[in-house]
Design a protein around this motif. Structure first.
Motif, PDB file in Angstrom:
ATOM      1  N   GLU A   4       8.834  10.423 -17.158  1.00 12.99           N
ATOM      2  CA  GLU A   4       9.140  10.115 -15.771  1.00 12.99           C
ATOM      3  C   GLU A   4      10.058   8.905 -15.692  1.00 12.99           C
ATOM      4  O   GLU A   4      11.066   8.903 -15.004  1.00 12.99           O
ATOM      5  CB  GLU A   4       7.823   9.836 -15.043  1.00 12.99           C
ATOM      6  CG  GLU A   4       8.024   9.447 -13.617  1.00 12.99           C
ATOM      7  CD  GLU A   4       7.161  10.291 -12.696  1.00 12.99           C
ATOM      8  OE1 GLU A   4       6.603   9.728 -11.774  1.00 12.99           O
ATOM      9  OE2 GLU A   4       7.045  11.490 -12.925  1.00 12.99           O
ATOM     10  N   THR A   5       9.704   7.856 -16.429  1.00 11.49           N
ATOM     11  CA  THR A   5      10.501   6.640 -16.395  1.00 11.49           C
ATOM     12  C   THR A   5      11.913   6.903 -16.918  1.00 11.49           C
ATOM     13  O   THR A   5      12.892   6.439 -16.361  1.00 11.49           O
ATOM     14  CB  THR A   5       9.837   5.532 -17.228  1.00 11.49           C
ATOM     15  OG1 THR A   5       8.510   5.400 -16.771  1.00 11.49           O
ATOM     16  CG2 THR A   5      10.578   4.232 -17.071  1.00 11.49           C
ATOM     17  N   GLU A   8      13.982   8.619 -14.388  1.00  9.22           N
ATOM     18  CA  GLU A   8      14.393   7.696 -13.324  1.00  9.22           C
ATOM     19  C   GLU A   8      15.555   6.826 -13.810  1.00  9.22           C
ATOM     20  O   GLU A   8      16.540   6.608 -13.090  1.00  9.22           O
ATOM     21  CB  GLU A   8      13.223   6.809 -12.888  1.00  9.22           C
ATOM     22  CG  GLU A   8      13.631   5.856 -11.773  1.00  9.22           C
ATOM     23  CD  GLU A   8      12.544   4.882 -11.349  1.00  9.22           C
ATOM     24  OE1 GLU A   8      11.349   5.182 -11.558  1.00  9.22           O
ATOM     25  OE2 GLU A   8      12.905   3.824 -10.815  1.00  9.22           O
ATOM     26  N   ARG A  12      19.287   6.560 -12.281  1.00  6.26           N
ATOM     27  CA  ARG A  12      19.904   5.279 -11.898  1.00  6.26           C
ATOM     28  C   ARG A  12      21.252   5.087 -12.605  1.00  6.26           C
ATOM     29  O   ARG A  12      22.223   4.627 -12.010  1.00  6.26           O
ATOM     30  CB  ARG A  12      18.976   4.096 -12.242  1.00  6.26           C
ATOM     31  CG  ARG A  12      17.818   3.954 -11.279  1.00  6.26           C
ATOM     32  CD  ARG A  12      16.878   2.830 -11.681  1.00  6.26           C
ATOM     33  NE  ARG A  12      15.758   2.736 -10.759  1.00  6.26           N
ATOM     34  CZ  ARG A  12      15.775   2.028  -9.633  1.00  6.26           C
ATOM     35  NH1 ARG A  12      16.837   1.314  -9.320  1.00  6.26           N
ATOM     36  NH2 ARG A  12      14.726   2.021  -8.824  1.00  6.26           N
ATOM     37  N   LEU A  48      16.886   9.599  -6.431  1.00  5.52           N
ATOM     38  CA  LEU A  48      15.821   8.826  -7.067  1.00  5.52           C
ATOM     39  C   LEU A  48      14.445   9.409  -6.752  1.00  5.52           C
ATOM     40  O   LEU A  48      13.586   9.494  -7.633  1.00  5.52           O
ATOM     41  CB  LEU A  48      15.873   7.371  -6.572  1.00  5.52           C
ATOM     42  CG  LEU A  48      16.607   6.362  -7.445  1.00  5.52           C
ATOM     43  CD1 LEU A  48      16.400   4.962  -6.885  1.00  5.52           C
ATOM     44  CD2 LEU A  48      16.134   6.423  -8.894  1.00  5.52           C
ATOM     45  N   GLU A  49      14.268   9.819  -5.493  1.00  4.20           N
ATOM     46  CA  GLU A  49      12.989  10.433  -5.120  1.00  4.20           C
ATOM     47  C   GLU A  49      12.713  11.679  -5.963  1.00  4.20           C
ATOM     48  O   GLU A  49      11.574  12.008  -6.240  1.00  4.20           O
ATOM     49  CB  GLU A  49      13.010  10.884  -3.647  1.00  4.20           C
ATOM     50  CG  GLU A  49      12.912   9.761  -2.631  1.00  4.20           C
ATOM     51  CD  GLU A  49      13.334  10.238  -1.237  1.00  4.20           C
ATOM     52  OE1 GLU A  49      13.655   9.368  -0.417  1.00  4.20           O
ATOM     53  OE2 GLU A  49      13.346  11.466  -0.984  1.00  4.20           O
ATOM     54  N   HIS A  51      13.846  12.331  -9.040  1.00  2.67           N
ATOM     55  CA  HIS A  51      14.216  12.205 -10.453  1.00  2.67           C
ATOM     56  C   HIS A  51      13.323  13.051 -11.345  1.00  2.67           C
ATOM     57  O   HIS A  51      13.741  13.516 -12.392  1.00  2.67           O
ATOM     58  CB  HIS A  51      14.206  10.739 -10.894  1.00  2.67           C
ATOM     59  CG  HIS A  51      12.860  10.134 -10.975  1.00  2.67           C
ATOM     60  ND1 HIS A  51      12.036  10.304 -12.057  1.00  2.67           N
ATOM     61  CD2 HIS A  51      12.172   9.357 -10.101  1.00  2.67           C
ATOM     62  CE1 HIS A  51      10.898   9.651 -11.845  1.00  2.67           C
ATOM     63  NE2 HIS A  51      10.954   9.090 -10.669  1.00  2.67           N
ATOM     64  N   HIS A  52      12.054  13.263 -10.893  1.00  2.22           N
ATOM     65  CA  HIS A  52      11.137  14.059 -11.731  1.00  2.22           C
ATOM     66  C   HIS A  52      11.569  15.522 -11.815  1.00  2.22           C
ATOM     67  O   HIS A  52      11.108  16.242 -12.677  1.00  2.22           O
ATOM     68  CB  HIS A  52       9.717  13.967 -11.177  1.00  2.22           C
ATOM     69  CG  HIS A  52       9.630  14.341  -9.726  1.00  2.22           C
ATOM     70  ND1 HIS A  52       9.868  13.431  -8.713  1.00  2.22           N
ATOM     71  CD2 HIS A  52       9.390  15.520  -9.127  1.00  2.22           C
ATOM     72  CE1 HIS A  52       9.750  14.046  -7.544  1.00  2.22           C
ATOM     73  NE2 HIS A  52       9.473  15.310  -7.763  1.00  2.22           N
TER      74      HIS A  52
ATOM     75  N   PRO B  67      13.182  -0.761  -9.638  1.00  2.00           N
ATOM     76  CA  PRO B  67      12.465   0.201 -10.493  1.00  2.00           C
ATOM     77  C   PRO B  67      10.970  -0.068 -10.453  1.00  2.00           C
ATOM     78  O   PRO B  67      10.553  -1.195 -10.191  1.00  2.00           O
ATOM     79  CB  PRO B  67      13.021  -0.084 -11.886  1.00  2.00           C
ATOM     80  CG  PRO B  67      14.273  -0.843 -11.675  1.00  2.00           C
ATOM     81  CD  PRO B  67      14.138  -1.565 -10.365  1.00  2.00           C
TER      82      PRO B  67
END
Lengths: 178, 248
Positions: A4-5, A8, A12, A48-49, A51-52, B67
């Protein structure tokens, strides 16, 4: 969690890399730089919302463009349409006035205006293919139309744009005092 | 079905013969190679690309939320950083691949040929070729190039009527296009670009570019190109004269 990170972070990074082209696409869609600002901002937040949802880091650029277009069509277009029409009367030509001399700037502004005056379907196709370098089939996939539609839109746009260079000649002659 | 560059260019210029446009469009749907060729030949794409790639001039501002807080343990944070770096690198790599697989960027000669190929007899028939207009144009062009254009020689080229000298630019380098009308009123051009001292001298190379016969050479920091009115134009006489005069 780590996946997940990383997705994201990838989104970005993609936003950093592609913000100019998303803004430019937003300008082409809406015809106004303040709406392009809003479209870019909304696109990035939406990306971003989501990204998953990213399963592959390939083509995050076209993913961003698709989000941008969807926000335009579904949320901003009806509100902004009056403004977009006004653009064909007062194009934001100062956006392109960055060349080394007046003639170059006049020519660039002419090209800019002619593209912005194209019907919306032709305009977005010209932007994706000519400016952003997507292939016909990539563009067809992004706009969800057959590849033949992309090619005929480009043909129609070329017919309208090819006079630009000839007009440039005529202007040069006029300016030189004939 | 095979399509020649000329056929594809005719399609792109809206001059395809009856039925050809449909045939090309149908073939492209199944043939990515043909699609790439067609895209690379498109005369308008580089013009539009150049204008819009300067927009916006500065990176637009985006405000993103911070973040999510990272993991508490130092080891975990290290892994996160590595993942973040890996992710950014992969995005950059993808982006680089995308740019690398775009149609090859055109050189100055191809760009000049594309531009010149859009000229018609009508384009040049009304040009102001009075001595005063040419004086001003040559003064400007020679100042940009930092060298003489030997106007007397250009005015005396047999069968060619000097119409105009125009300053253009290719990747920030001054590019001068001198336009002539041939005996039938068709456009003919001689281009000179200031390439800088690092440019290698090259012998004359002839090629058909954008449907025009061309001859190109480089000498002492300047690139030169002749462009005929069509793909059959004979450039021999002009080439002989200009090669002798433009030696550096």
């Amino acid at each position: 969690m780590s996946n997940e990170t990383s997705s994201e972070q990838a989104v970005r990074a993609a936003i950093q890399i592609h913000s100019k082209r998303v803004w430019r696409f937003g300008l082409a869609l809406s015809g106004a730089s303040d709406i392009a600002d809003d479209l870019l901002q909304a696109t990035c937040l939406r990306a971003l919302e989501r990204h998953h949802q990213v399963t592959s880091y390939e083509r995050l650029d076209s993913w961003l463009m698709t989000i941008c277009r969807s926000i335009w069509l579904n949320e901003l277009r009806s509100r902004s349409v009056r403004k977009a029409q006004a653009l064909s009367v007062t194009p934001e030509a100062e956006l392109v006035a960055t060349g080394p001399d007046v003639e170059t700037n006049i020519f660039a502004a002419e090209v800019f205006n002619r593209v912005m005056e194209l019907p919306e379907a032709q305009r977005e196709t010209v932007m994706l293919v000519f400016v952003e370098g997507y292939s016909y089939r990539e563009t067809a996939a992004m706009l969800d139309v057959p590849i033949g539609t992309i090619m005929s839109r480009l043909s129609n746009a070329r017919q309208k744009l090819k006079t630009v260079l000839q007009h440039d000649e005529a202007d040069t002659v006029r300016r030189s005092g004939k | 079905m095979k399509f020649s560059d000329e056929t594809l260019l005719a399609y792109l210029e809206g001059n395809a013969e009856e039925g050809q446009a449909e045939a090309i469009e149908a073939a492209v749907a199944d043939d990515p190679t043909l699609e790439s060729r067609l895209m690379a030949l498109d005369p308008l794409a580089p013009v539009v690309h150049r204008v819009f790639s300067a927009v916006p001039s500065e990176a637009p501002k985006v405000e993103l939320p911070e973040p999510q807080p990272s993991l508490p343990s130092a080891a975990g944070a290290g892994v996160m950083r590595l993942l973040a770096v890996a992710a950014s690198v992969s995005v950059i790599a993808v982006s680089a691949t995308f740019w690398a697989t775009r149609p090859a960027e055109l050189g100055w000669a191809q760009q000049a040929a594309i531009y010149q190929s859009l000229y018609t007899p009508d384009t040049i028939s009304d040009m102001d070729d009075s001595p005063a207009a040419l004086d001003a144009q040559f003064a400007k062009a020679e100042a940009q190039l930092g060298r003489s254009l030997n106007r007397d020689v250009l005015e005396d080229l047999p069968g060619l009527d000097l119409k105009r000298a125009q300053v253009l630019s290719f990747k920030g380098k001054p590019l001068v296009q001198v336009v002539f009308a041939d005996a039938e009123g068709r456009p003919f051009a001689f281009c000179v670009i200031k390439q800088g001292d690092a440019a290698q001298n090259t012998e004359v190379a002839q090629a058909v570019l954008s449907g025009l016969a061309t001859a190109k050479w480089t000498q002492d920091g300047y690139g030169y190109m002749l462009l005929g009115g069509d793909d059959q134009a004979d450039l021999t006489n002009e080439l002989d004269t200009l090669r002798g005069v433009f030696t550096g």
